[in-house]
Design a protein around this motif. Structure first.
Motif, PDB file in Angstrom:
ATOM      1  N   UNK A 227      23.400  22.662  16.964  1.00 11.74           N
ATOM      2  CA  UNK A 227      22.406  21.647  17.296  1.00 11.74           C
ATOM      3  C   UNK A 227      21.192  21.837  16.383  1.00 11.74           C
ATOM      4  N   UNK A 228      20.533  20.736  16.044  1.00 12.03           N
ATOM      5  CA  UNK A 228      19.413  20.772  15.103  1.00 12.03           C
ATOM      6  C   UNK A 228      18.102  21.070  15.838  1.00 12.03           C
ATOM      7  N   UNK A 229      17.286  21.969  15.258  1.00 17.78           N
ATOM      8  CA  UNK A 229      15.998  22.293  15.880  1.00 17.78           C
ATOM      9  C   UNK A 229      14.876  22.300  14.844  1.00 17.78           C
ATOM     10  N   UNK A 230      13.642  22.153  15.332  1.00 18.07           N
ATOM     11  CA  UNK A 230      12.452  22.195  14.482  1.00 18.07           C
ATOM     12  C   UNK A 230      11.321  22.914  15.223  1.00 18.07           C
ATOM     13  N   UNK A 231      10.628  23.788  14.496  1.00 17.91           N
ATOM     14  CA  UNK A 231       9.416  24.432  15.026  1.00 17.91           C
ATOM     15  C   UNK A 231       8.337  24.270  13.966  1.00 17.91           C
ATOM     16  N   UNK A 232       7.201  23.650  14.343  1.00 14.80           N
ATOM     17  CA  UNK A 232       6.138  23.493  13.342  1.00 14.80           C
ATOM     18  C   UNK A 232       5.192  24.696  13.391  1.00 14.80           C
ATOM     19  N   UNK A 233       4.253  24.733  12.449  1.00 14.18           N
ATOM     20  CA  UNK A 233       3.377  25.908  12.318  1.00 14.18           C
ATOM     21  C   UNK A 233       2.470  26.077  13.541  1.00 14.18           C
ATOM     22  N   UNK A 234       2.053  24.954  14.147  1.00 17.44           N
ATOM     23  CA  UNK A 234       1.174  25.035  15.324  1.00 17.44           C
ATOM     24  C   UNK A 234       1.883  25.723  16.486  1.00 17.44           C
ATOM     25  N   UNK A 235       3.130  25.326  16.747  1.00 16.73           N
ATOM     26  CA  UNK A 235       3.904  25.942  17.843  1.00 16.73           C
ATOM     27  C   UNK A 235       4.161  27.419  17.546  1.00 16.73           C
ATOM     28  N   UNK A 236       4.533  27.728  16.305  1.00 21.48           N
ATOM     29  CA  UNK A 236       4.813  29.122  15.915  1.00 21.48           C
ATOM     30  C   UNK A 236       3.568  29.987  16.129  1.00 21.48           C
ATOM     31  N   UNK A 237       2.414  29.475  15.719  1.00 17.27           N
ATOM     32  CA  UNK A 237       1.150  30.232  15.868  1.00 17.27           C
ATOM     33  C   UNK A 237       0.823  30.486  17.337  1.00 17.27           C
ATOM     34  N   UNK A 272       7.271  28.731  11.084  1.00 16.36           N
ATOM     35  CA  UNK A 272       7.640  27.307  11.106  1.00 16.36           C
ATOM     36  C   UNK A 272       8.958  27.147  10.365  1.00 16.36           C
ATOM     37  N   UNK A 273       9.914  26.466  10.966  1.00 15.74           N
ATOM     38  CA  UNK A 273      11.230  26.326  10.337  1.00 15.74           C
ATOM     39  C   UNK A 273      12.010  25.209  11.009  1.00 15.74           C
ATOM     40  N   UNK A 274      13.126  24.842  10.388  1.00 11.98           N
ATOM     41  CA  UNK A 274      14.060  23.906  11.004  1.00 11.98           C
ATOM     42  C   UNK A 274      15.457  24.283  10.536  1.00 11.98           C
ATOM     43  N   UNK A 275      16.455  23.851  11.272  1.00 11.85           N
ATOM     44  CA  UNK A 275      17.833  24.176  10.898  1.00 11.85           C
ATOM     45  C   UNK A 275      18.783  23.918  12.052  1.00 11.85           C
ATOM     46  N   UNK A 276      19.988  24.449  11.923  1.00 10.80           N
ATOM     47  CA  UNK A 276      21.019  24.269  12.939  1.00 10.80           C
ATOM     48  C   UNK A 276      21.263  25.594  13.649  1.00 10.80           C
ATOM     49  N   UNK A 277      21.401  25.538  14.955  1.00  8.54           N
ATOM     50  CA  UNK A 277      21.695  26.763  15.694  1.00  8.54           C
ATOM     51  C   UNK A 277      22.946  26.596  16.557  1.00  8.54           C
ATOM     52  N   UNK A 278      23.765  27.640  16.569  1.00  5.61           N
ATOM     53  CA  UNK A 278      24.896  27.687  17.507  1.00  5.61           C
ATOM     54  C   UNK A 278      24.804  28.978  18.323  1.00  5.61           C
ATOM     55  N   UNK A 279      23.559  29.433  18.535  1.00  3.92           N
ATOM     56  CA  UNK A 279      23.342  30.673  19.279  1.00  3.92           C
ATOM     57  C   UNK A 279      23.953  30.568  20.684  1.00  3.92           C
ATOM     58  N   UNK A 280      24.653  31.613  21.083  1.00  7.95           N
ATOM     59  CA  UNK A 280      25.283  31.677  22.399  1.00  7.95           C
ATOM     60  C   UNK A 280      24.717  32.916  23.090  1.00  7.95           C
ATOM     61  N   UNK A 281      23.954  32.696  24.149  1.00  9.45           N
ATOM     62  CA  UNK A 281      23.285  33.791  24.857  1.00  9.45           C
ATOM     63  C   UNK A 281      24.018  34.062  26.163  1.00  9.45           C
ATOM     64  N   UNK A 282      24.491  35.292  26.313  1.00 13.73           N
ATOM     65  CA  UNK A 282      25.190  35.700  27.539  1.00 13.73           C
ATOM     66  C   UNK A 282      24.815  37.147  27.829  1.00 13.73           C
ATOM     67  N   UNK A 283      25.166  37.688  29.017  1.00  9.93           N
ATOM     68  CA  UNK A 283      24.718  39.037  29.380  1.00  9.93           C
ATOM     69  C   UNK A 283      25.021  40.078  28.295  1.00  9.93           C
ATOM     70  N   UNK A 284      23.990  40.881  28.042  1.00 10.39           N
ATOM     71  CA  UNK A 284      24.059  41.859  26.948  1.00 10.39           C
ATOM     72  C   UNK A 284      23.110  41.469  25.825  1.00 10.39           C
ATOM     73  N   UNK A 285      22.704  40.193  25.806  1.00  9.27           N
ATOM     74  CA  UNK A 285      21.776  39.714  24.783  1.00  9.27           C
ATOM     75  C   UNK A 285      20.385  40.304  25.026  1.00  9.27           C
ATOM     76  N   UNK A 286      19.698  40.700  23.937  1.00 12.86           N
ATOM     77  CA  UNK A 286      18.327  41.203  24.038  1.00 12.86           C
ATOM     78  C   UNK A 286      17.365  40.098  23.610  1.00 12.86           C
ATOM     79  N   UNK A 287      16.558  39.613  24.545  1.00 14.88           N
ATOM     80  CA  UNK A 287      15.605  38.535  24.242  1.00 14.88           C
ATOM     81  C   UNK A 287      14.491  39.054  23.341  1.00 14.88           C
ATOM     82  N   UNK A 288      14.202  38.305  22.287  1.00 18.29           N
ATOM     83  CA  UNK A 288      13.202  38.723  21.305  1.00 18.29           C
ATOM     84  C   UNK A 288      11.832  38.123  21.573  1.00 18.29           C
ATOM     85  N   UNK A 289      11.793  36.962  22.206  1.00 15.27           N
ATOM     86  CA  UNK A 289      10.531  36.250  22.409  1.00 15.27           C
ATOM     87  C   UNK A 289      10.302  35.912  23.878  1.00 15.27           C
TER      88      UNK A 289
END
Length: 341
Positions: A227-237, A272-289
């Motif tokens: 799926x396509x995502x976008x994060x601008x500099x304001x949100x990142x900051x 700030x970035x944009x791109x495609x993600x197919x991240x699959x989060x399930x038990x065992x995943x370490x949340x970074x943010x």
């Protein structure tokens, strides 16, 4: 880890068929991810659980009326096309029902020829790449002819199209709503900001891959659609500043969560970035943010209940779901909410 580990019993009558008249009057189950303790509240009281210095991350994608009903030009046979993602200006990847009727070269007419499409190629089982032709502006034609692509478990007709969008939806492109955000009203968002909570807008265009059933027994063998995502500099900051100052990053919905977790480096820093993600989060995943999550109640054995279990632990989540069933909470897209803190 087996898919069946994430199963729970849900009575059919608890699947919400219609949105509430007042978005923020949904019920809210608050789950402590460490202890498993729960509280029962009303959604507008979410403000009591947010602290000055926190950051609320919302997905501002907008669902388009992506469901088109047409006919094959040759035979007049009814055919349904669901727009999944734009490949080029007038070329879309679509889900076609029935797929067997949509071989390459098939021409489909919508709205007595107001819009026509030709199947270019088969992508996989039901997916087809279609080239559309029309006079005027595609979005305006879609608004006239298209229907909101409600999930199959919602059988009622949606009277107002905007009720399947959040009040802050702005970037068109989703085939499904980021439903945790449906509970917010402009008044509630204003109250949250006035309390000193930052609101960061990110965008992830929700495809049907998010809701695709897990068909493998071994969870780790499931593959997510991109799926396509976008994060601008304001949100990142805003997100980075919150982390640096010791505040909590609270995602509204699994899509916001997947967006920031995809964009973060190993230290949890976001650019700030944009791109495609197919991240699959399930038990065992370490949340970074992410620290906390506002979410709806999800289908048994779905990737979404797996993500929630990665945050709060499968036992706590399934116990909370069992309690929600007992208390007759409303489930799924138009249903009630959960706050995992």
């Amino acid at each position: 880890m087996k898919t069946s580990d994430f199963y729970y019993e849900l009575p059919q009558e608890l699947i919400a068929q219609d949105p509430l008249a007042d978005r923020s009057s949904s019920r809210l189950l608050v789950l402590d991810k460490e202890s498993g303790k729960t509280q029962h509240r009303v959604f507008k009281e979410i403000v009591d659980f947010l602290h000055p210095g926190d950051c609320l991350v919302i997905n501002d994608t907008k669902v388009i009326p992506a469901r088109l009903i047409g006919v094959k030009e040759e035979t007049g046979a009814k055919i349904e096309v669901l727009l999944l993602k734009r490949v080029e200006k007038d070329i879309w990847e679509t889900l076609v029902k029935p797929g067997r009727k949509a071989k390459p070269g098939t021409k489909i007419s919508f709205g007595d020829g107001l819009l026509t499409g030709e199947v270019m190629e088969i992508v996989d089982e039901g997916n087809r790449r279609i080239h559309f032709e029309y006079d005027g502006i595609f979005e305006e034609i879609l608004d006239r002819l298209g229907q909101m692509p409600l999930p199959p478990y919602i059988t009622h007709h949606l009277k107002e199209k905007e009720r399947y969008n959040t009040v802050y939806a702005s970037h068109e492109g989703s085939a499904a709503a980021p439903t945790a955000g449906l509970h917010f009203t402009p008044e509630l968002l204003k109250e949250i900001e006035e309390k000193g909570i930052e609101i960061a807008r990110v965008t992830l265009h929700v495809g049907l891959g998010t809701f695709r059933p897990v068909k493998v027994d071994d969870v780790e063998k499931h593959h997510m659609h991109a799926e396509f995502y976008m994060i601008d500099s304001e949100a990142a900051e805003k997100i980075n500043r919150t982390k640096e100052q010791g505040g909590r990053v609270i995602c509204v919905g699994t899509t916001s969560c997947r967006t920031i977790e995809s964009a973060a480096d190993e230290d949890g820093h976001i650019k700030a970035c944009s791109g495609w993600t197919d991240i699959f989060i399930y038990p065992g995943y370490r949340f970074k943010v992410l620290n906390c999550l506002i979410t709806n109640f999800h289908l048994p054995e779905s990737t979404l209940i797996m993500l929630v279990s990665a945050l709060a632990g499968k036992e706590h989540v399934l116990a909370a779901y069992e309690e929600a069933v007992k208390e007759k909470y409303r489930f799924f897209s138009f249903g009630d909410a959960m706050f995992i803190q």
